[in-house]
Design an enzyme around this catalytic site. Structure first.
Site, PDB file in Angstrom:
ATOM      1  N   GLY A  29       0.888  -1.046   0.034  1.00 47.38           N
ATOM      2  CA  GLY A  29      -0.081  -0.120  -0.057  1.00 47.38           C
ATOM      3  C   GLY A  29       0.917   1.298  -0.031  1.00 47.38           C
ATOM      4  O   GLY A  29       2.222   1.220  -0.245  1.00 47.38           O
ATOM      5  N   GLY A  34       5.423   5.043  -8.693  1.00 50.70           N
ATOM      6  CA  GLY A  34       6.362   3.980  -8.980  1.00 50.70           C
ATOM      7  C   GLY A  34       5.485   2.553  -8.963  1.00 50.70           C
ATOM      8  O   GLY A  34       5.858   1.889  -9.859  1.00 50.70           O
ATOM      9  N   HIS A  35       4.364   2.664  -7.940  1.00 47.38           N
ATOM     10  CA  HIS A  35       3.623   1.145  -8.018  1.00 47.38           C
ATOM     11  C   HIS A  35       2.856   1.434  -9.304  1.00 47.38           C
ATOM     12  O   HIS A  35       2.490   0.190  -9.777  1.00 47.38           O
ATOM     13  CB  HIS A  35       2.876   1.358  -6.857  1.00 47.38           C
ATOM     14  CG  HIS A  35       3.567   1.162  -5.341  1.00 47.38           C
ATOM     15  ND1 HIS A  35       3.643   2.125  -4.490  1.00 47.38           N
ATOM     16  CD2 HIS A  35       4.120  -0.008  -4.667  1.00 47.38           C
ATOM     17  CE1 HIS A  35       4.108   1.804  -3.545  1.00 47.38           C
ATOM     18  NE2 HIS A  35       4.576   0.587  -3.613  1.00 47.38           N
ATOM     19  N   LYS A 147      14.303  -0.248  -7.685  1.00 42.97           N
ATOM     20  CA  LYS A 147      14.858   0.213  -6.308  1.00 42.97           C
ATOM     21  C   LYS A 147      15.170  -0.862  -5.160  1.00 42.97           C
ATOM     22  O   LYS A 147      16.327  -0.582  -4.600  1.00 42.97           O
ATOM     23  CB  LYS A 147      13.903   1.122  -5.937  1.00 42.97           C
ATOM     24  CG  LYS A 147      14.407   1.912  -4.649  1.00 42.97           C
ATOM     25  CD  LYS A 147      13.616   3.191  -4.068  1.00 42.97           C
ATOM     26  CE  LYS A 147      12.326   2.555  -3.385  1.00 42.97           C
ATOM     27  NZ  LYS A 147      12.654   2.330  -2.027  1.00 42.97           N
ATOM     28  N   SER A 183       9.360   6.506  -3.204  1.00 40.81           N
ATOM     29  CA  SER A 183       9.296   5.639  -2.010  1.00 40.81           C
ATOM     30  C   SER A 183       8.314   5.961  -1.085  1.00 40.81           C
ATOM     31  O   SER A 183       7.888   7.158  -0.942  1.00 40.81           O
ATOM     32  CB  SER A 183      10.341   5.679  -1.222  1.00 40.81           C
ATOM     33  OG  SER A 183      10.319   4.912   0.071  1.00 40.81           O
ATOM     34  N   ARG A 185       8.020   5.683   2.105  1.00 38.19           N
ATOM     35  CA  ARG A 185       8.635   6.244   3.368  1.00 38.19           C
ATOM     36  C   ARG A 185       9.200   7.881   2.872  1.00 38.19           C
ATOM     37  O   ARG A 185       9.337   8.506   3.873  1.00 38.19           O
ATOM     38  CB  ARG A 185       9.917   5.327   3.552  1.00 38.19           C
ATOM     39  CG  ARG A 185       9.539   4.090   4.217  1.00 38.19           C
ATOM     40  CD  ARG A 185      10.637   3.324   4.958  1.00 38.19           C
ATOM     41  NE  ARG A 185      10.161   2.050   5.576  1.00 38.19           N
ATOM     42  CZ  ARG A 185      10.166   0.729   5.120  1.00 38.19           C
ATOM     43  NH1 ARG A 185      10.707   0.540   4.040  1.00 38.19           N
ATOM     44  NH2 ARG A 185       9.668   0.113   5.933  1.00 38.19           N
TER      45      ARG A 185
END
Ligand code: PAF
Length: 279
Positions: A29, A34-35, A147, A183, A185
């Site tokens: 999630g 990127g996803h 990545k 990312s 994060r």
């Protein structure tokens, strides 16, 4: 897009579609561009695309960000719908680990270096959950981002070791305009740290350029470590053979500069792969 929370229901749905190619995109999630590029790749390979969202507890060590991992479900769902994903799998922990979280599969030495040296249980947890997803979905393809380069190699070796008939495909790291690798994060970064973060990638790019200009691996690595540690707390930076993350030999043509840093409480990883000229 159909949403499934149980293994049984997802399998029933997929079993009626097995005359198509099925591609799986496993995620935790917190979806970003990127996803979505992983989903695009999946769509280009297969008629049926399954995305899973599961924050896997076994790949987090105590004290890591499992409890705080970004949950952006509403926007994740909208994004996946906009990509016309066929099935979203949202299992509970009990659905994934009905017999507890013990696992007999160990990733071996490649899981103990680089990120594995700082997160010793991480890759066994990743392999455990990915194996479970492969068993449940049994896709023709599974797509991962470059990545997480070490993770990608570990998953490729899992497929080989356990004889899965699944093709592992990857897509290059997607970057923000200023170079920062996308990312989930990145959301943890303060505004100030977000401004500084692209320096991570610029050091990796400068290191690649220096190596291509003939600087020795030893000097290039030392310079990169010195520059990075002026701005960040560096966990590691290595220049390795991109095929297997071992030391570079004369026959090595594909090189990876791979690194992890921390700053402001956030851990970021990035890497750059390139071909050496004139070998
Ligand atoms: O890369 C990730 O997001 C995770 O490690 C994965 C592959 C979904 C397994 O939990």
């Amino acid at each position: 897009m159909q949403i499934f929370t149980t293994e049984k229901d997802l399998k029933l749905f997929l079993d009626s579609l097995r005359n198509n190619n099925i591609a799986l995109v496993p995620t935790m999630g917190g979806l970003h561009e990127g996803h979505l590029s992983l989903v695009d790749k999946a769509k280009s390979l297969a008629q049926i695309v399954v995305v899973s969202i599961f924050v896997n507890p076994t790949q987090f060590a105590r004290g890591e960000d499992f409890d705080d991992y970004p949950n952006t479900f509403d926007s994740d769902k909208l994004l996946l719908e906009s990509k016309k994903v066929d099935a979203l799998f949202l299992p509970s922990k009990d659905e994934i680990y009905p017999h507890g979280t013990e696992s007999d599969y160990k990733v071996g030495d490649i899981g103990q270096i680089l990120c594995g040296a700082f997160r010793p249980t991480h890759f066994n947890g990743v392999a455990q959950v990915v194996r479970r997803f492969f068993e449940i979905v049994n896709p023709n393809y599974a797509i991962f981002g470059e990545k997480d380069f070490q993770q990608l190699l570990i998953i490729k070796s899992l497929v080989k070791n356990l004889n899965f008939k699944i093709k592992i495909e990857s897509i290059p790291t997607q970057r923000e305009e200023d170079g920062l690798a996308m990312s989930t994060r990145n959301q943890y970064l303060s505004d100030l740290d977000r401004e500084k973060a692209p320096h991570f990638y610029s050091v990796l790019s400068d290191t690649r350029d220096a190596l291509l200009d003939g600087k020795s691996i030893y000097d290039a690595r030392e310079d990169a470590l010195n520059t990075l540690s002026r701005s960040f707390e560096v966990e590691y930076l290595e220049v390795l053979d991109a095929n297997n993350l071992t030391q570079i030999e004369t026959k090595t043509t594909e090189i990876i500069i791979i690194s992890a840093i921390r700053f402001g409480g956030t851990r970021l990883i990035d890497n750059l792969v390139f071909r050496r000229k004139n070998v």
